[in-house]
Motif scaffolding. Sequence first.
Motif, PDB file in Angstrom:
ATOM      1  N   LEU A 123       0.734  -1.325   0.110  1.00  0.00           N
ATOM      2  CA  LEU A 123       0.040   0.241   0.021  1.00  0.00           C
ATOM      3  C   LEU A 123       0.968   1.093  -0.281  1.00  0.00           C
ATOM      4  O   LEU A 123       0.785   2.507  -0.663  1.00  0.00           O
ATOM      5  N   PHE A 124       2.009   1.074   0.530  1.00  0.00           N
ATOM      6  CA  PHE A 124       3.129   2.761   0.464  1.00  0.00           C
ATOM      7  C   PHE A 124       3.461   2.823  -0.720  1.00  0.00           C
ATOM      8  O   PHE A 124       3.721   3.503  -0.628  1.00  0.00           O
ATOM      9  N   ALA A 125       3.493   1.625  -1.083  1.00  0.00           N
ATOM     10  CA  ALA A 125       4.249   1.642  -2.766  1.00  0.00           C
ATOM     11  C   ALA A 125       3.214   2.853  -3.421  1.00  0.00           C
ATOM     12  O   ALA A 125       4.024   2.982  -4.554  1.00  0.00           O
ATOM     13  N   GLN A 126       2.114   2.804  -3.168  1.00  0.00           N
ATOM     14  CA  GLN A 126       1.505   3.558  -4.307  1.00  0.00           C
ATOM     15  C   GLN A 126       0.539   4.736  -3.957  1.00  0.00           C
ATOM     16  O   GLN A 126       0.158   5.514  -4.266  1.00  0.00           O
ATOM     17  N   ALA A 127       1.161   4.958  -2.268  1.00  0.00           N
ATOM     18  CA  ALA A 127       0.401   6.367  -2.041  1.00  0.00           C
ATOM     19  C   ALA A 127       1.759   7.270  -1.504  1.00  0.00           C
ATOM     20  O   ALA A 127       2.218   6.758  -1.046  1.00  0.00           O
ATOM     21  N   GLU A 128       1.571   8.248  -2.104  1.00  0.00           N
ATOM     22  CA  GLU A 128       2.514   9.034  -2.194  1.00  0.00           C
ATOM     23  C   GLU A 128       2.686   9.810  -0.661  1.00  0.00           C
ATOM     24  O   GLU A 128       1.223  10.327  -0.210  1.00  0.00           O
ATOM     25  N   GLY A 129       3.499  10.163   0.322  1.00  0.00           N
ATOM     26  CA  GLY A 129       3.318  10.807   1.147  1.00  0.00           C
ATOM     27  C   GLY A 129       3.949  10.157   2.396  1.00  0.00           C
ATOM     28  O   GLY A 129       3.982  10.165   3.757  1.00  0.00           O
ATOM     29  N   PHE A 130       3.815   8.194   2.318  1.00  0.00           N
ATOM     30  CA  PHE A 130       4.278   7.825   3.484  1.00  0.00           C
ATOM     31  C   PHE A 130       5.916   7.858   3.207  1.00  0.00           C
ATOM     32  O   PHE A 130       6.221   7.692   2.504  1.00  0.00           O
ATOM     33  N   TYR A 131       6.042   7.277   4.267  1.00  0.00           N
ATOM     34  CA  TYR A 131       7.665   7.802   4.655  1.00  0.00           C
ATOM     35  C   TYR A 131       7.411   6.746   5.754  1.00  0.00           C
ATOM     36  O   TYR A 131       7.230   5.968   6.676  1.00  0.00           O
ATOM     37  N   ALA A 132       8.929   5.584   5.825  1.00  0.00           N
ATOM     38  CA  ALA A 132       9.551   5.077   6.606  1.00  0.00           C
ATOM     39  C   ALA A 132      10.617   4.933   7.301  1.00  0.00           C
ATOM     40  O   ALA A 132      11.801   5.545   6.085  1.00  0.00           O
ATOM     41  N   GLY A 133      11.717   4.900   8.482  1.00  0.00           N
ATOM     42  CA  GLY A 133      13.032   5.148   8.421  1.00  0.00           C
ATOM     43  C   GLY A 133      13.258   4.585  10.097  1.00  0.00           C
ATOM     44  O   GLY A 133      12.695   3.532   9.971  1.00  0.00           O
ATOM     45  N   ALA A 134      14.746   4.117  10.013  1.00  0.00           N
ATOM     46  CA  ALA A 134      15.783   3.758  10.843  1.00  0.00           C
ATOM     47  C   ALA A 134      17.002   4.194  11.615  1.00  0.00           C
ATOM     48  O   ALA A 134      17.202   5.094  10.351  1.00  0.00           O
ATOM     49  N   ASN A 135      16.989   4.505  12.715  1.00  0.00           N
ATOM     50  CA  ASN A 135      17.782   5.715  13.383  1.00  0.00           C
ATOM     51  C   ASN A 135      18.961   4.760  14.158  1.00  0.00           C
ATOM     52  O   ASN A 135      18.191   3.515  14.865  1.00  0.00           O
ATOM     53  N   VAL A 136      20.124   4.911  14.548  1.00  0.00           N
ATOM     54  CA  VAL A 136      20.779   4.216  15.475  1.00  0.00           C
ATOM     55  C   VAL A 136      21.313   5.739  16.297  1.00  0.00           C
ATOM     56  O   VAL A 136      21.376   6.870  15.433  1.00  0.00           O
ATOM     57  N   GLY A 137      21.370   5.174  17.347  1.00  0.00           N
ATOM     58  CA  GLY A 137      22.549   6.860  18.123  1.00  0.00           C
ATOM     59  C   GLY A 137      22.756   6.772  20.024  1.00  0.00           C
ATOM     60  O   GLY A 137      22.457   5.619  20.533  1.00  0.00           O
ATOM     61  N   ARG A 138      22.810   7.133  20.549  1.00  0.00           N
ATOM     62  CA  ARG A 138      23.327   7.716  21.776  1.00  0.00           C
ATOM     63  C   ARG A 138      21.383   7.538  23.101  1.00  0.00           C
ATOM     64  O   ARG A 138      21.344   9.457  22.512  1.00  0.00           O
ATOM     65  N   SER A 139      20.816   6.394  23.757  1.00  0.00           N
ATOM     66  CA  SER A 139      19.991   6.521  24.789  1.00  0.00           C
ATOM     67  C   SER A 139      20.683   7.706  25.835  1.00  0.00           C
ATOM     68  O   SER A 139      21.586   6.746  26.384  1.00  0.00           O
ATOM     69  N   GLU A 140      20.183   8.570  26.137  1.00  0.00           N
ATOM     70  CA  GLU A 140      20.552   8.839  27.468  1.00  0.00           C
ATOM     71  C   GLU A 140      19.489   8.857  28.606  1.00  0.00           C
ATOM     72  O   GLU A 140      18.255   9.408  28.464  1.00  0.00           O
ATOM     73  N   PHE A 141      19.885   7.929  29.809  1.00  0.00           N
ATOM     74  CA  PHE A 141      19.153   7.496  31.437  1.00  0.00           C
ATOM     75  C   PHE A 141      19.233   9.197  32.114  1.00  0.00           C
ATOM     76  O   PHE A 141      20.792   9.045  32.291  1.00  0.00           O
ATOM     77  N   LYS A 142      18.626   8.935  32.595  1.00  0.00           N
ATOM     78  CA  LYS A 142      19.100  10.281  33.684  1.00  0.00           C
ATOM     79  C   LYS A 142      17.577   9.901  35.445  1.00  0.00           C
ATOM     80  O   LYS A 142      16.564  10.370  35.205  1.00  0.00           O
ATOM     81  N   ALA A 143      18.607   9.571  36.258  1.00  0.00           N
ATOM     82  CA  ALA A 143      17.479   9.033  37.146  1.00  0.00           C
ATOM     83  C   ALA A 143      17.725   9.774  38.186  1.00  0.00           C
ATOM     84  O   ALA A 143      19.443  10.651  38.625  1.00  0.00           O
ATOM     85  N   SER A 144      17.084  10.753  39.014  1.00  0.00           N
ATOM     86  CA  SER A 144      17.065  11.949  40.209  1.00  0.00           C
ATOM     87  C   SER A 144      16.185  10.421  41.036  1.00  0.00           C
ATOM     88  O   SER A 144      14.728   9.422  40.956  1.00  0.00           O
ATOM     89  N   VAL A 145      16.866  10.682  42.323  1.00  0.00           N
ATOM     90  CA  VAL A 145      16.145  10.601  43.912  1.00  0.00           C
ATOM     91  C   VAL A 145      16.487  11.034  44.664  1.00  0.00           C
ATOM     92  O   VAL A 145      17.589  12.627  44.726  1.00  0.00           O
ATOM     93  N   ASP A 146      15.156  11.596  45.533  1.00  0.00           N
ATOM     94  CA  ASP A 146      14.544  12.492  46.257  1.00  0.00           C
ATOM     95  C   ASP A 146      15.502  12.841  47.367  1.00  0.00           C
ATOM     96  O   ASP A 146      16.269  12.106  48.173  1.00  0.00           O
TER      97      ASP A 146
END
Length: 187
Positions: A18-41
């Motif tokens: 269906l995507f092949a027939q429909a203009e405007g659709f896109y798909a992608g994949a990314n890789v990178g750095r995730s960051e976790f920030k933990a806060s404790v009162d």
Amino acid sequence: MKKQLFAAVVGAALAFPLFAQAEGFYAGANVGRSEFKASVDGQGSEKENKTGYKAYAGYDFTPNFGAEAGYVNFGKVKLYAEDASAHLKSSAFYVAATGTLPLNEQFSLFGKAGVTQNRAKISFNNDYFDFSGSKNKTAAMFGIGAAYHFDKKLSLVAEYENFGKILDVDGGNLKADLLSIGLRYKF
């Protein structure tokens, strides 16, 4: 989570013709750095970086406005102390409205705002206590980025996305974001 990922992959594979027939659709994949920030009162905060990745699809209603949905894996965090250890795996599904500002034929800037369903799997153990479980947290998300268009179909994208709190427990919370680069293909 594996069942949800499997369902998303199968759904995308079935919808691909269906995507092949429909203009405007896109798909992608990314890789990178995730960051976790933990806060404790009363204890301060701590940051941890891991490799994260995402897969997404979207639709541009106009050259400036669209919608996007995706899956993000933030990676695994392992913490060790003298007599205790903790392991955390986190991921998210998101849906967002997108806005694009074309600068010229090759470059564009974009932003997104939406909602994310964050999931954290936690295991903690020490000499006296073992705990294992998972928690879901719905949060607002936003992102900004830039795209370099090789041609009308293929683009290189770089983006920053903030997924808010992925875990909120008594006295503390954990936030996540993703800085990534990847490829996007327009159908």
